[in-house]
Design an enzyme around this catalytic site. Structure first.
Site, PDB file in Angstrom:
ATOM      1  N   TYR A  58       8.680 -13.608 -10.225  1.00 48.56           N
ATOM      2  CA  TYR A  58       7.335 -13.952 -10.710  1.00 48.56           C
ATOM      3  C   TYR A  58       6.463 -12.715 -10.895  1.00 48.56           C
ATOM      4  O   TYR A  58       5.551 -12.706 -11.725  1.00 48.56           O
ATOM      5  CB  TYR A  58       6.701 -15.005  -9.802  1.00 48.56           C
ATOM      6  CG  TYR A  58       7.317 -16.359 -10.064  1.00 48.56           C
ATOM      7  CD1 TYR A  58       8.258 -16.914  -9.205  1.00 48.56           C
ATOM      8  CD2 TYR A  58       7.007 -17.053 -11.237  1.00 48.56           C
ATOM      9  CE1 TYR A  58       8.867 -18.125  -9.495  1.00 48.56           C
ATOM     10  CE2 TYR A  58       7.603 -18.263 -11.543  1.00 48.56           C
ATOM     11  CZ  TYR A  58       8.527 -18.799 -10.670  1.00 48.56           C
ATOM     12  OH  TYR A  58       9.132 -20.001 -10.981  1.00 48.56           O
ATOM     13  N   GLN A  93       2.816 -26.826 -20.164  1.00 49.80           N
ATOM     14  CA  GLN A  93       3.870 -26.612 -19.179  1.00 49.80           C
ATOM     15  C   GLN A  93       3.951 -25.125 -18.830  1.00 49.80           C
ATOM     16  O   GLN A  93       4.631 -24.730 -17.900  1.00 49.80           O
ATOM     17  CB  GLN A  93       5.214 -27.081 -19.741  1.00 49.80           C
ATOM     18  CG  GLN A  93       5.277 -28.549 -20.095  1.00 49.80           C
ATOM     19  CD  GLN A  93       6.492 -28.883 -20.953  1.00 49.80           C
ATOM     20  OE1 GLN A  93       7.594 -29.077 -20.441  1.00 49.80           O
ATOM     21  NE2 GLN A  93       6.302 -28.895 -22.263  1.00 49.80           N
ATOM     22  N   HIS A 111       2.394 -27.341 -14.586  1.00 51.46           N
ATOM     23  CA  HIS A 111       3.419 -26.667 -13.766  1.00 51.46           C
ATOM     24  C   HIS A 111       2.869 -25.443 -13.040  1.00 51.46           C
ATOM     25  O   HIS A 111       3.626 -24.574 -12.596  1.00 51.46           O
ATOM     26  CB  HIS A 111       4.620 -26.279 -14.639  1.00 51.46           C
ATOM     27  CG  HIS A 111       5.379 -27.463 -15.136  1.00 51.46           C
ATOM     28  ND1 HIS A 111       6.212 -27.413 -16.222  1.00 51.46           N
ATOM     29  CD2 HIS A 111       5.439 -28.750 -14.698  1.00 51.46           C
ATOM     30  CE1 HIS A 111       6.739 -28.612 -16.437  1.00 51.46           C
ATOM     31  NE2 HIS A 111       6.286 -29.436 -15.537  1.00 51.46           N
ATOM     32  N   CYS A 119      -1.178 -20.194   0.162  1.00 50.58           N
ATOM     33  CA  CYS A 119      -0.544 -20.082   1.477  1.00 50.58           C
ATOM     34  C   CYS A 119       0.323 -21.312   1.683  1.00 50.58           C
ATOM     35  O   CYS A 119      -0.084 -22.432   1.352  1.00 50.58           O
ATOM     36  CB  CYS A 119      -1.616 -20.016   2.567  1.00 50.58           C
ATOM     37  SG  CYS A 119      -0.970 -20.311   4.217  1.00 50.58           S
ATOM     38  N   GLU A 207      12.992 -25.801 -34.298  1.00 52.29           N
ATOM     39  CA  GLU A 207      14.198 -26.634 -34.225  1.00 52.29           C
ATOM     40  C   GLU A 207      13.824 -27.968 -33.599  1.00 52.29           C
ATOM     41  O   GLU A 207      12.844 -28.059 -32.859  1.00 52.29           O
ATOM     42  CB  GLU A 207      15.284 -25.938 -33.380  1.00 52.29           C
ATOM     43  CG  GLU A 207      14.844 -25.619 -31.971  1.00 52.29           C
ATOM     44  CD  GLU A 207      15.776 -24.638 -31.259  1.00 52.29           C
ATOM     45  OE1 GLU A 207      16.949 -24.512 -31.634  1.00 52.29           O
ATOM     46  OE2 GLU A 207      15.276 -23.973 -30.332  1.00 52.29           O
TER      47      GLU A 207
HETATM   48  C1  BV8 Z   1       9.539 -34.058 -10.938  1.00 58.33           C
HETATM   49  C2  BV8 Z   1       7.421 -23.763 -13.904  1.00 58.33           C
HETATM   50  C3  BV8 Z   1       8.978 -36.076  -9.738  1.00 58.33           C
HETATM   51  C4  BV8 Z   1       8.369 -22.750 -13.356  1.00 58.33           C
HETATM   52  C5  BV8 Z   1       8.862 -25.550 -14.709  1.00 58.33           C
HETATM   53  C6  BV8 Z   1      17.735 -35.893 -14.297  1.00 58.33           C
HETATM   54  C7  BV8 Z   1      17.180 -36.557 -15.365  1.00 58.33           C
HETATM   55  C8  BV8 Z   1      15.798 -36.465 -15.593  1.00 58.33           C
HETATM   56  C9  BV8 Z   1      14.966 -35.687 -14.775  1.00 58.33           C
HETATM   57  C10 BV8 Z   1      15.548 -35.021 -13.725  1.00 58.33           C
HETATM   58  C11 BV8 Z   1      16.900 -35.126 -13.480  1.00 58.33           C
HETATM   59  N1  BV8 Z   1      17.159 -34.380 -12.410  1.00 58.33           N
HETATM   60  C12 BV8 Z   1      16.015 -33.796 -11.967  1.00 58.33           C
HETATM   61  C13 BV8 Z   1      15.037 -34.191 -12.752  1.00 58.33           C
HETATM   62  C14 BV8 Z   1      13.662 -33.832 -12.641  1.00 58.33           C
HETATM   63  C15 BV8 Z   1      13.424 -32.385 -13.151  1.00 58.33           C
HETATM   64  C16 BV8 Z   1      13.994 -32.202 -14.525  1.00 58.33           C
HETATM   65  O1  BV8 Z   1      13.451 -32.671 -15.500  1.00 58.33           O
HETATM   66  N2  BV8 Z   1      15.158 -31.479 -14.559  1.00 58.33           N
HETATM   67  C17 BV8 Z   1      15.806 -31.238 -15.888  1.00 58.33           C
HETATM   68  C18 BV8 Z   1      16.432 -29.852 -15.886  1.00 58.33           C
HETATM   69  C19 BV8 Z   1      16.810 -32.346 -16.143  1.00 58.33           C
HETATM   70  N3  BV8 Z   1      11.982 -32.301 -13.188  1.00 58.33           N
HETATM   71  C20 BV8 Z   1      11.346 -31.903 -12.057  1.00 58.33           C
HETATM   72  O2  BV8 Z   1      11.883 -31.533 -11.040  1.00 58.33           O
HETATM   73  C21 BV8 Z   1       9.829 -31.984 -12.147  1.00 58.33           C
HETATM   74  N4  BV8 Z   1       9.303 -32.729 -11.044  1.00 58.33           N
HETATM   75  O3  BV8 Z   1      10.237 -34.667 -11.720  1.00 58.33           O
HETATM   76  O4  BV8 Z   1       8.853 -34.626  -9.883  1.00 58.33           O
HETATM   77  C22 BV8 Z   1       7.816 -36.701 -10.505  1.00 58.33           C
HETATM   78  C23 BV8 Z   1       8.029 -37.217 -11.769  1.00 58.33           C
HETATM   79  C24 BV8 Z   1       6.965 -37.867 -12.444  1.00 58.33           C
HETATM   80  C25 BV8 Z   1       5.698 -37.954 -11.904  1.00 58.33           C
HETATM   81  C26 BV8 Z   1       5.524 -37.420 -10.596  1.00 58.33           C
HETATM   82  C27 BV8 Z   1       6.595 -36.787  -9.927  1.00 58.33           C
HETATM   83  C28 BV8 Z   1       9.209 -30.578 -12.083  1.00 58.33           C
HETATM   84  C29 BV8 Z   1       9.671 -29.776 -13.242  1.00 58.33           C
HETATM   85  C30 BV8 Z   1       8.822 -28.494 -13.344  1.00 58.33           C
HETATM   86  C31 BV8 Z   1       9.683 -27.257 -13.121  1.00 58.33           C
HETATM   87  N5  BV8 Z   1       8.933 -26.048 -13.487  1.00 58.33           N
HETATM   88  N6  BV8 Z   1       8.097 -24.465 -15.007  1.00 58.33           N
HETATM   89  C32 BV8 Z   1       8.299 -21.455 -14.108  1.00 58.33           C
HETATM   90  O5  BV8 Z   1       7.689 -21.397 -15.167  1.00 58.33           O
HETATM   91  O6  BV8 Z   1       8.894 -20.511 -13.611  1.00 58.33           O
HETATM   92  S1  BV8 Z   1       9.757 -26.339 -15.968  1.00 58.33           S
HETATM   93  C33 BV8 Z   1       9.880 -25.180 -17.282  1.00 58.33           C
HETATM   94  O7  BV8 Z   1      10.976 -25.578 -18.068  1.00 58.33           O
HETATM   95  C34 BV8 Z   1       8.723 -25.207 -18.249  1.00 58.33           C
HETATM   96  O8  BV8 Z   1       7.478 -25.270 -17.619  1.00 58.33           O
HETATM   97  C35 BV8 Z   1       9.022 -26.445 -19.089  1.00 58.33           C
HETATM   98  O9  BV8 Z   1       8.470 -27.583 -18.497  1.00 58.33           O
HETATM   99  C36 BV8 Z   1      10.527 -26.562 -18.986  1.00 58.33           C
HETATM  100  C37 BV8 Z   1      11.215 -26.412 -20.288  1.00 58.33           C
HETATM  101  O10 BV8 Z   1      10.795 -25.312 -20.894  1.00 58.33           O
HETATM  102  P1  BV8 Z   1      10.150 -25.342 -22.392  1.00 58.33           P
HETATM  103  O11 BV8 Z   1       8.726 -24.990 -22.257  1.00 58.33           O
HETATM  104  O12 BV8 Z   1      10.485 -26.605 -23.114  1.00 58.33           O
HETATM  105  O13 BV8 Z   1      10.944 -24.108 -22.997  1.00 58.33           O
HETATM  106  P2  BV8 Z   1      12.472 -24.060 -23.498  1.00 58.33           P
HETATM  107  O14 BV8 Z   1      12.890 -22.658 -23.393  1.00 58.33           O
HETATM  108  O15 BV8 Z   1      13.293 -25.133 -22.866  1.00 58.33           O
HETATM  109  O16 BV8 Z   1      12.323 -24.467 -25.035  1.00 58.33           O
HETATM  110  C38 BV8 Z   1      11.554 -23.615 -25.863  1.00 58.33           C
HETATM  111  C39 BV8 Z   1      11.251 -24.437 -27.105  1.00 58.33           C
HETATM  112  O17 BV8 Z   1      10.378 -23.665 -27.916  1.00 58.33           O
HETATM  113  C40 BV8 Z   1      12.507 -24.751 -27.912  1.00 58.33           C
HETATM  114  O18 BV8 Z   1      12.447 -26.118 -28.298  1.00 58.33           O
HETATM  115  C41 BV8 Z   1      12.371 -23.846 -29.146  1.00 58.33           C
HETATM  116  O19 BV8 Z   1      12.823 -24.493 -30.332  1.00 58.33           O
HETATM  117  C42 BV8 Z   1      10.854 -23.705 -29.243  1.00 58.33           C
HETATM  118  N7  BV8 Z   1      10.422 -22.445 -29.887  1.00 58.33           N
HETATM  119  C43 BV8 Z   1      11.033 -21.237 -29.840  1.00 58.33           C
HETATM  120  N8  BV8 Z   1      10.310 -20.320 -30.559  1.00 58.33           N
HETATM  121  C44 BV8 Z   1       9.202 -21.001 -31.032  1.00 58.33           C
HETATM  122  C45 BV8 Z   1       9.274 -22.348 -30.586  1.00 58.33           C
HETATM  123  N9  BV8 Z   1       8.333 -23.275 -30.880  1.00 58.33           N
HETATM  124  C46 BV8 Z   1       7.290 -22.862 -31.671  1.00 58.33           C
HETATM  125  N10 BV8 Z   1       7.149 -21.582 -32.130  1.00 58.33           N
HETATM  126  C47 BV8 Z   1       8.080 -20.640 -31.831  1.00 58.33           C
HETATM  127  N11 BV8 Z   1       7.938 -19.401 -32.315  1.00 58.33           N
HETATM  128 ZN    ZN Z   2      -2.779 -19.913   5.537  1.00 57.92          ZN
END
Ligand code: BV8
Ligand code: ZN
Length: 242
Positions: A58, A93, A111, A119, A207
């Site tokens: 980070y 996000q 997020h 803390c 995409e």
């Molecule tokens: C939760 C912070 C309960 C960290 C992030 C099985 C099935 C379904 C769900 C789950 C499962 N198993 C586990 C889960 C839940 C899990 C999840 O979804 N896992 C996935 C992998 C299956 N989710 C969680 O754990 C979440 N918590 O569910 O709690 C709950 C639920 C509901 C209500 C209350 C409680 C917590 C998830 C958060 C994790 N932290 N980020 C950090 O930043 O270091 S997630 C992180 O990845 C991002 O924040 C974002 O959310 C996610 C995906 O990233 P994207 O932003 O989409 O980026 P990516 O690279 O994937 O894609 C880029 C896109 O940009 C592409 O489409 C590309 O085409 C496009 N692009 C590229 N260039 C351009 C462009 N677009 C426009 N212009 C350009 N030039």
């Molecule tokens: Zn403290």
């Protein structure tokens, strides 16, 4: 897409909107996860196992974000917010601060934020731009000396203020999703909720996302190519075709 003075616009952004500002996306080539496996750095287990590695990751992200600037897509969203006022809501996000630096005010980081820490015992988020890259410099709480962690939502943790997000989604009439792969929930599910509520849904990105079948419109192109024209058309003669 049709936007009238009665419309309420809910915008969801992902890493793609910051790609043209030089911040790597998660799954793109050279994506953030290439250096590290997600479970190595963005999970509570990773933090428990190796806080030094997590802070190194980070701190690198903080350094990259400081040297990046908002792009035309961030600026276009800030401009439309000026026009729509409280009929605009931006849920990101992303943990970078490029939306705020572009002028966005009605924004929520579901997020967490890169430039906040908290803390692990007091749990009060506070502003923090420092870099912690050695075991000796890992931060401790000024009040209780417990370890301080990034104020980021990791996999397996509950996103921030989901109630407000669902309330804003309830009130929305248009959902605009920009630059997210639709691979992570609950954010990837917002479009399905929107469909159930007959909210008009539009995706912008180079995409098709994984949840493409759920969108009414998909506008293929980069965020800086598509958003400025899409929004200029809109605010120059509201109400009109948006
Ligand atoms: C939760 C912070 C309960 C960290 C992030 C099985 C099935 C379904 C769900 C789950 C499962 N198993 C586990 C889960 C839940 C899990 C999840 O979804 N896992 C996935 C992998 C299956 N989710 C969680 O754990 C979440 N918590 O569910 O709690 C709950 C639920 C509901 C209500 C209350 C409680 C917590 C998830 C958060 C994790 N932290 N980020 C950090 O930043 O270091 S997630 C992180 O990845 C991002 O924040 C974002 O959310 C996610 C995906 O990233 P994207 O932003 O989409 O980026 P990516 O690279 O994937 O894609 C880029 C896109 O940009 C592409 O489409 C590309 O085409 C496009 N692009 C590229 N260039 C351009 C462009 N677009 C426009 N212009 C350009 N030039
Ligand atoms: Zn403290």
């Amino acid at each position: 897409m049709h936007l009238t003075p009665q419309d309420h616009l809910f915008v969801l952004t992902g890493a793609g909107i910051s790609a043209e500002s030089g911040l790597a996306t998660f799954r793109g080539s050279g994506g953030l996860w290439n250096g590290y496996r997600v479970e190595q750095v963005a999970t509570p287990e990773a933090w428990a196992a190796d806080p030094e590695l997590v802070w190194h990751f980070y701190s690198q992200r903080r350094r990259n974000a400081v040297s990046a600037d908002p792009n035309a897509a961030h600026l276009a969203l800030a401009k439309i917010e000026e026009q729509l006022g409280d009929r605009f809501y931006l849920c990101t996000q992303n943990v970078d601060d490029l939306h705020e630096r572009a002028g966005s005010a009605r924004i929520h980081h579901m997020h967490g934020s890169l430039f906040q820490s908290r803390c692990t015992r007091c749990n009060q988020p506070f502003p923090d731009k420092a870099l912690y890259e050695t075991a000796a410099t890992l931060p401790l709480c000024d009040r209780c000396r417990a370890p301080v962690r990034p104020h980021i939502v990791w996999f397996g943790e509950i996103p921030l203020d989901m109630d407000t997000i669902y309330r804003k989604l309830d009130r929305a009439t248009v959902l605009l999703v920009v630059g997210t792969s639709g691979s992570v929930y609950p954010a990837a599910g917002f479009v399905h909720i929107a469909n159930q509520r007959r909210i008009h849904t539009v995706y912008v990105g180079p995409e098709e996302p994984l949840n493409r079948e759920a969108f009414d419109e998909i506008l293929l192109g980069t965020a800086t190519e598509v958003l400025p024209s899409l929004l200029r058309e809109d605010h120059s003669n509201l109400p009109h075709y948006f």
